[in-house]
Design an enzyme around this catalytic site. Structure first.
Site, PDB file in Angstrom:
ATOM      1  N   ARG A 264       0.819  -1.222   0.000  1.00 11.96           N
ATOM      2  CA  ARG A 264       0.000   0.000   0.000  1.00 11.96           C
ATOM      3  C   ARG A 264       0.852   1.272   0.000  1.00 11.96           C
ATOM      4  O   ARG A 264       0.567   2.189  -0.776  1.00 11.96           O
ATOM      5  CB  ARG A 264      -0.976  -0.031   1.184  1.00 11.96           C
ATOM      6  CG  ARG A 264      -2.111  -1.034   0.992  1.00 11.96           C
ATOM      7  CD  ARG A 264      -2.997  -1.100   2.219  1.00 11.96           C
ATOM      8  NE  ARG A 264      -2.246  -1.547   3.385  1.00 11.96           N
ATOM      9  CZ  ARG A 264      -2.703  -1.506   4.628  1.00 11.96           C
ATOM     10  NH1 ARG A 264      -3.911  -1.031   4.873  1.00 11.96           N
ATOM     11  NH2 ARG A 264      -1.976  -1.954   5.631  1.00 11.96           N
TER      12      ARG A 264
ATOM     13  N   ASN B  37      -6.368  -2.801   1.765  1.00 13.20           N
ATOM     14  CA  ASN B  37      -6.341  -4.265   1.812  1.00 13.20           C
ATOM     15  C   ASN B  37      -7.769  -4.785   1.913  1.00 13.20           C
ATOM     16  O   ASN B  37      -8.629  -4.152   2.531  1.00 13.20           O
ATOM     17  CB  ASN B  37      -5.583  -4.759   3.041  1.00 13.20           C
ATOM     18  CG  ASN B  37      -4.079  -4.666   2.893  1.00 13.20           C
ATOM     19  OD1 ASN B  37      -3.566  -4.480   1.801  1.00 13.20           O
ATOM     20  ND2 ASN B  37      -3.377  -4.781   4.007  1.00 13.20           N
TER      21      ASN B  37
END
Length: 756
Positions: free
Chosen positions: A19, A37
């Site tokens: 990320r 996520n």
């Protein structure tokens, strides 16, 4: 004109800095959107002009973080949001059936080790330093998505500085779930054999170092379990450790501080050094060097298993001790790895000097991986820390979730559902109730992580294996069950790694497995595909006098082999030491068992032939561990001129080892005989390859872990052949082969069998 894209990504993209990687790509190109996520992996939406979007999407799949892997990336158009500003990392969305891949635990990265060595850094000498590029993953996870509350670090509240790093997308510790420092993280405790705390933190480390330097036996809690450690040059300490492990001769691994310390101990190629020093930090088998450690480390065998620190704790221990240390799993032979200090004290405490404990829970035990270079290729001997769980993707989704349970020894679990295929880490031999419980516990992990409920099972043909009995019990409760012949599964594991379905020209040489005709196999030449196999040929069988007892006493195997072509009188006249030690009465009794066939099954096993040869060469009397005879024969053969000999091979594909006996029973030195036997086996492989020139050649089974054999096979074959490099060639690959078979079975695509 701005455009917007929805991007859905599966693979190893959680817990690896993915990320913040996405955030950085978007920030550098002034793109807006978000990333999060979810149960499947990572989902993001990104918006901007065409050149910036194109550059972002290219970098997304071509400049990944070190531990990340993309299996599938789906990009679809979305309506642009005219008022959106900036790019955000959103909270995880734990919805839907999980299929995100769990990353294996990874060795400490150079940046973290530099922090640990830097007196000005807040992680100075902190044994649990990590970041998104390293540290524990599998051993601390409770559920997916992989976020701190779902790990063993949930109870460690971050201090302000760790929290700031954890929340900063441009920090390499952003959302590193085990992130901590001396102020807020796990800590060391040194305990006596009675469990009494003796020291904490730095003093605990110093106490363990001093004890190891003084010859003590110390249990050390690592990443996936406890190690038993002692000075690798102290024969008395090694003898104590062997007595504690109940392991008389099986080689012990040696942990070295760095390459400089290790180089005098071994003779290694640059490829072997690169493998040993890779971030996975596996135990790597290398040829012994001239430097002397304790002679009882790896007695009689030509290799030493070396590995290097993979946690800051190990690095600090090795730097403090300034000498190589034995580091072997803290369990008695055949028992599970111990992960809790109280269990170590209960099981081993009275024989230990000290225990170096810490308070970060190990949720899932994981052994050290074991590898070697053979025939110019990596071979995985034990698939575990650093490599497993391994999750290669499937090209087509499955309807029915599948579970494969392996054989009896070197068991691991293999499962597939949707597009996910997962090979779990090494469990061990299921010969005890405790190991069977470990099997159930690992299965429960996958059940909890993925809501995995298998509809189709695959197991070995042998009905007596604990895995087969477990699978049959599930079948009795209504699940579909496939039984896969042992040596077919060996070949299928290699095929699975290379993504092929066959047909192939397969050679499977191992110890023993139940054959399709009900006899014991182990020297098999098969034509195989994902649906079945045909036996093209095999080693001419000989009797295992005493059944399982023969596997422990190679003289029984030697006698059973010789009796196929010689009379008892002629055998006694040879005056072979292994036969002479039997004595007249025992010799006569074993010959009678052979004649009657009582508890003396026939086996076409190349592995057992190695055992018989070890007895003939008088390099071993009784076997202490699986594969010992093969290692001793290989050691005897090293550097020797091969004595000419060859297997007889008839038109029916039967290869007879009796043709080797005139040379093996002659006056030549044992080393020449051993080298000649291995050369004859390599020649046989080449001859079998020539008989099926139109098919890819696949080699499988534990015998092909013999490095001399693999080097000679590679030199003799004119075209490339297929072996496993990540899946074990030994029984540790059986579950993967069973899974490949089940995936291609019609039931795996049957709509009635669904993933709950």
């Amino acid at each position: 004109m701005n455009r917007r894209k929805l991007v859905e990504i599966t693979g190893i993209v959680q817990g690896v800095g993915f990320r913040p990687f996405v955030y950085g790509l978007a920030h550098a190109r002034s793109l807006s959107g978000w990333v999060c996520n979810d149960a499947h992996g990572v989902t993001l939406e990104v918006q901007g002009d065409d050149p910036a979007l194109d550059g972002f999407l290219h970098a997304l799949t071509h400049a990944l973080p070190p531990l990340a892997r993309i299996d599938r990336c789906t990009v679809t158009d979305r309506p642009a949001l005219p008022d959106e500003r900036g790019f955000a990392i959103r909270q995880s969305q734990p919805t839907g059936d999980a299929c995100a891949c769990i990353s294996p635990d990874q060795g400490a990265c150079p940046a973290c080790l530099a922090d640990v060595a830097n007196p000005l850094d807040r992680h100075y000498r902190y044994p649990f330093t990590n970041c998104t590029h390293c540290g524990p993953r599998y051993t601390i996870i409770r559920r997916l998505p992989y976020d701190r509350p779902a790990t063993a670090m949930a109870d460690f509240a971050m201090c302000p500085r760790c929290a700031a790093a954890y929340r900063d997308p441009l920090d390499r510790r952003y959302h590193a779930q085990p992130v901590s420092c001396p102020e807020c993280g796990p800590q060391l405790t040194l305990r006596g054999p009675d469990g009494r705390p003796l020291a904490e933190r730095e003093a605990a480390l110093a106490g363990a170092v001093a004890a190891l330097r003084d010859g003590a036996l110390v249990a050390v809690k690592g990443m996936g379990g406890f190690h038993l450690m002692c000075d690798a040059a102290d024969a008395a300490a090694v003898a104590r450790l062997r007595a504690l492990k109940r392991r008389a001769r099986k080689p012990l691994a040696v942990l070295c501080r760095d390459r400089c310390q290790a180089e005098p101990l071994v003779q290694a190629s640059e490829a072997e050094w690169q493998l040993a020093l890779s971030q996975a930090r596996p135990i790597t088998l290398m040829r012994k060097g001239k430097a002397v450690l304790a002679p009882n480390l790896a007695p009689g065998v030509p290799y030493l298993g070396l590995f290097f620190p993979y946690t800051p704790l190990h690095q600090l221990l090795l730097e403090g001790c300034d000498r190589p240390l034995v580091a072997t799993s803290a369990n008695r032979s055949g028992a599970p790895i111990l992960t809790e200090g109280e269990a170590v004290l209960r099981e081993l405490g009275h024989d230990l000097d000290l225990l170096l404990d810490h308070n970060r829970p190990i949720l899932h035990p994981c052994d050290d991986s074991l590898v070697q270079i053979a025939g110019g290729r990596r071979q995985m001997l034990r698939l575990a820390r650093g490599y497993a769980p391994w999750s290669p993707p499937l090209s087509q989704p499955l309807v029915a979730p599948v579970l494969a349970v392996g054989a009896q020894q070197k068991v691991n679990l293999a499962l597939a559902f949707g597009r996910t295929r997962l090979y779990g880490p090494y469990l061990g031999d299921l010969g005890s109730l405790a190991m069977q419980q470990e099997f159930e516990t690992q299965l429960a992990l996958y059940r909890d992580l993925y809501r995995f409920r298998p509809a189709l099972l695959a197991c070995d043909d042998h009905p007596g294996y604990d895995t087969s009995r477990w699978a049959q019990a599930q079948a009795d409760a209504g699940l579909s069950l496939l039984r896969v012949q042992h040596h077919h599964a060996h070949l299928l594991a290699v095929m699975a790694e290379h993504g092929i379905t066959g047909p192939v020209n397969g050679i499977a040489f191992d110890g023993t497995g139940l054959g399709a005709d009900g006899t014991l196999w182990g020297g098999e030449w098969l034509r195989a595909d994902v649906h079945g196999c045909t036996r093209l040929g095999h080693l001419k069988p000989f009797r295992l006098i005493g059944g399982e007892q023969a596997i422990r006493e190679p003289a029984r195997l030697l006698l059973g082999w010789l009796l196929e072509s010689m009379s008892p009188v002629a055998i006694r006249a040879l005056r072979l030491p292994a036969i002479e030690r039997l004595g007249e009465a025992r010799f006569a009794n074993l010959c009678q068992l052979w004649r009657l066939g009582r508890n003396a099954p026939y086996a076409s096993s190349v592995g057992r032939l190695f055992d018989a040869l070890a007895a003939l060469l008088d390099v071993v009397e009784t076997l202490d561990y699986e594969g010992e005879a093969g290692l001793l024969v290989e050691g005897a053969a090293m550097g020797a001129e091969p004595l000419p000999m060859a297997f007889a091979l008839d038109e029916q594909g039967v290869f007879d080892a009796a043709s080797l006996l005139p040379a093996l029973l002659g006056p030549a030195p044992a080393g020449q005989k051993a080298a000649g036997f291995i050369a004859a086996l390599a020649d046989l492989v080449a001859r079998l390859a020539e008989r099926e020139p139109g098919l890819p050649l696949v080699l499988a089974g534990g015998v092909f872990q013999n490095r001399l054999l693999m080097e000679q096979v590679a030199a003799r074959l004119p075209t490339p052949f297929l072996v496993s490099e990540t899946l074990p060639l030994n029984d540790g690959g059986i579950a993967a082969g069973q899974l490949w078979y089940a995936i291609h079975h019609p039931d795996a695509a049957r709509p009635g069998l669904t993933h709950e």
